[in-house]
Design a protein around this motif. Sequence first.
Motif, PDB file in Angstrom:
ATOM      1  N   CYS A 104      51.178  33.913  45.880  1.00 34.03           N
ATOM      2  CA  CYS A 104      50.371  32.737  45.599  1.00 34.03           C
ATOM      3  C   CYS A 104      49.947  32.783  44.135  1.00 34.03           C
ATOM      4  CB  CYS A 104      49.151  32.684  46.504  1.00 34.03           C
ATOM      5  SG  CYS A 104      47.930  33.949  46.156  1.00 34.03           S
ATOM      6  N   CYS A 163      47.452  35.664  43.282  1.00 35.37           N
ATOM      7  CA  CYS A 163      48.062  36.991  43.234  1.00 35.37           C
ATOM      8  C   CYS A 163      48.980  37.123  42.014  1.00 35.37           C
ATOM      9  CB  CYS A 163      48.815  37.294  44.516  1.00 35.37           C
ATOM     10  SG  CYS A 163      47.695  37.563  45.899  1.00 35.37           S
ATOM     11  N   CYS A 222      48.462  38.804  49.591  1.00 34.92           N
ATOM     12  CA  CYS A 222      47.098  38.636  50.119  1.00 34.92           C
ATOM     13  C   CYS A 222      47.063  37.948  51.482  1.00 34.92           C
ATOM     14  CB  CYS A 222      46.229  37.873  49.131  1.00 34.92           C
ATOM     15  SG  CYS A 222      46.650  36.125  48.994  1.00 34.92           S
TER      16      CYS A 222
END
Length: 1055
Positions: free
Chosen positions: A1036, A1039, A1019
Amino acid sequence: MTKGVLLPRTTPPFSPSTITHWRTTKPTVPFTHKRSIIATQPPLPCFLHDFSKVLSRTACSSSRRTNSNGLSYSSRVSLAKAVSINTNMSNYCTHSTDEIFSSKRRSRGPVMAAKKAAEGVTQEDSKYKHTVDLPKTTFGMRANSSQREPEIQKMWEENQVLKNIADGNTGGNFILHDGPPYANGDLHIGHALNKILKDIINRYKEARNNLTPLKLRAKANKFAKETVKSQMSSFKRYGVWADWNNPYLTLDPEYEAAQIEVFGQMALKGYIYRGRKPVHWSPSSQTALAEAELEYPEGHVSRSIYAIFKVVGAPVVSNDLLHEFPNLCIAIWTTTPWTIPANAAVAINPKLEYAVVGVESLDERASSSGENKKKKFGNILKDEKIPCLIVASELVSRLEAKWGVKLVVKRRLLGSELENYRYLHPVDNRECPVVVGGDYITTETGTGLVHTAPGHGQEDYVTGQKYGLPILSPVDDRGIFTEEAGQFSGLDVLGEGNTAVVKYLDENLSLILEESYEHKYPYDWRTKKPTIFRATEQWFASVEGFRDAAMGAIGHVKWVPAQGENRISAMTSNRSDWCISRQRTWGVPIPVFYHLQSREPLMNEETIDHIKSIIAQKGSDAWWYMTVEDLLPPKYCDRAAEYEKGTDTMDVWFDSGSSWAAVLTKRDCLSFPADLYLEGTDQHRGWFQSSLLTSIATTGKAPYSCKNQKESPAYGADVLRLWVSSVDYTGDVMIGSQILRQMSEIYRKLRGSLRYLLANLHDWKADYTVPYHELPRIDKHALCQLENVVKTIQGNYDNYQFFKIFQILQRFVIVDLSNFYFDVAKDRLYVGGSTSYTRRSCQTVLAAHLLSIVRVIAPILPHLAEDVWQNLPFQYTTEYGSVAKYVFEAKWPALNERWLNIPVEEIEFWGKILELRTEVNRVLEVARTGKLIGAGLDAKVYIYSSDASLASQLSELCEAKNDADTLHRLFITSQAEIIPSLEDEHFKDVPYSGECLIQGKTKVWIGVSRATGSKCERCWNYSEQVGSISDHPTLCGRCYSVIGVQMPPEVAAVS
Ligand SMILES: [Zn+2]
């Protein structure tokens, strides 16, 4: 608008009180350049003032370069760029077109990924590519209108969409009664404006379940029919919906019979009479003309003359004037010398003061005489004994100058004292009276004494009636003097006849001066040739008889714009009787017979009914080919030999003015009165008025409940239609290639917004809708805005204010949505997870937008709306449970009160957020210019506000449970933090910062640094979590959870 004015673009209405202050972090020098913005890169202490000059100059000029005062700081270039960007931004605010601070930079992650994926570029993060929900649609970015619009029109026609919708119409009818265009050749832009406006209304009313088709009618002849056919096909290409298979034509026998009926009813009520009156007469087309058939071109020049008539007699009571001045003349002025032979009197204003003046010739005049072609002095001025003259006292000095003489006032007297003096007619030596005229006699021009020829002027006629003056009109149909005009017989009154009269007057010492005079003069609108005023036997409708009723009815009609009411009121209240007969062979006959001997007309209920029934069967041609015997009712047959048919036809305005009777009252699906008449403002004296007069005279009612005014598709029909919607049709409208290019650009952006909606709903089903109460705050706010827009647009449709709709659409769809909601939504849509709450709630909002926007634009942009509809990735079921296959089957969106009812504080809060976001973007832009960050996602934003309430509201957003409302998502940065104090050393090191005023009063400090943590491969947001997840070290936490892998508990704890 002024360039260089920076205003927040997302918080309408723009408040001029928005002042942005910026200062550097170190040292803290308050910077108060009004309406300018500076965010600087420290340390630049002494630079600020110079920079402010540069800024203001740049902001005021179109130059994007700052070539400033020899400043040698290495950072100067980047600052200049910042200025340049600011200038762009202000253009953006004023023109609402550019994309500035575009999402391309800040939410680059998913977008770039999408782009690269589309281009087949292999990249490192391709591992997660399949988990990104990229937009997908069959709806083209380009309109390709020359091909697509006809396809859509064909689809409507083949599927009888209009008919089906009209058939399914359960509500009452809305009747827009279309007027009678002349068969005047190929279409031009005025036709487009006219018909498209009407079509927009009809499509809107249809969407609101209220349709009756538009009607087309044409003039009664073969050419008209052909033109109607060709106009029809062009209107169809504009996408105008109408009952094209069933137009009404004035030459239909049914129509003609209804018109005879209207005429008959007026005649039987005593409103129709025959009289010898001066009317506008066109020698070039040899017919009488109505006011509405005249035009007044610029630059008409008449030969005006000052002439004098010898006074020969006085009223019995006083004769002293002639004793004192035995050689006395009255001076008149006229712009139509050819009417002098028909002179019957000279009129004065009884209240004006007049003077008897002696005339003394001046030498200067003689020298200037002859040189001036526009001015010719009469022979009388060379005479030894110039008579004394009577002129208005007030005009003495002006006439002195004009005539080049000295006028010596010998006596003054009131106009009323001049009544009944007698003078000798200058041509045929009749004695004529001085009479009292009306207030029309002024001292603005002329002499204050008015040449009166009752056969050639309306006011003259009225004055003549008062005194029993003869109505002389020695002019024939071709505008040639008759034998009655004696020596002028056979001459053309507008040409050599006029010259001959002037010459005659001069030779007989009756001419003082002839000069060119430019003024408004009536021309025949067909032949473009001058008309004359001429008394003939004509048929009139006595407007006097029903004027009060007409005036009353006007007051009950809704006029758009409101001034329309003043116009038609003034025209109706001043209207003289309506001359309805024409000397033409086409058109509907005046159904009258004349007695051969007595010339008495024969017209009564029986004769009118009989003729009406003949015309209903055979058409009006029957009047010409049938005999008097056959045309008369049986009762009169044995007296047929005593009569002949009249040859006059009715004024075409009577034809069109009868359309309410011939169409509205006769057709099953229609009703009287119509809901709307819509035409250009010229129709206040044309169709609006003729319809009103015939309707009032026969039914006592206006034929409409509401009325209105207006105005080669190289671009698509929708671009042209968009232009029509954008103009304020109540005034003059502008069109040109530049304007159409702008329209085309706006159309393209609108299409782009709709494409965004379609593409992000590619996997949408109504079942996925997130209940309203579960929606994030940003979504509730978006729905509230949408609903407000729909509601406002609906109000503007109802009031026919299309240009306002255009403005709202442009602002809302192209500017507001694209710059905030659509921009912020990309993260939720692309990487939030296909079936996640954050994506589904966003899609709930997008679906609502798509369905509302497409339906509210449909009346104006039917092709675009239908194109969108045909590419809908889901089915839309109407409230009646049927699937809407075409956009117009979907009807108008029902207002959702719940969406509208969010607390006022919430609306205010989002207003602040949007303003704050704009300010944050400014600092980000400077940080980007300073190369601290590339995309916005590389940044972390710090906010400090001394306003505790704002600070706590912002903190609340930072901690929002749902991902959608989180502050850093709204900013499209990786992180955002609300800081408690600026004193902390930590924040003093923030490399970029600035201060601004939110809503003109709340001071907010904004800081920007690089985001902490590492960039997520999927992302592109930065997060401390990246690297901490062992099996997905490049992701992250968000995600990681999205791709469906169980997150280790220890990671979830890290925020
Ligand atoms: Zn991520």
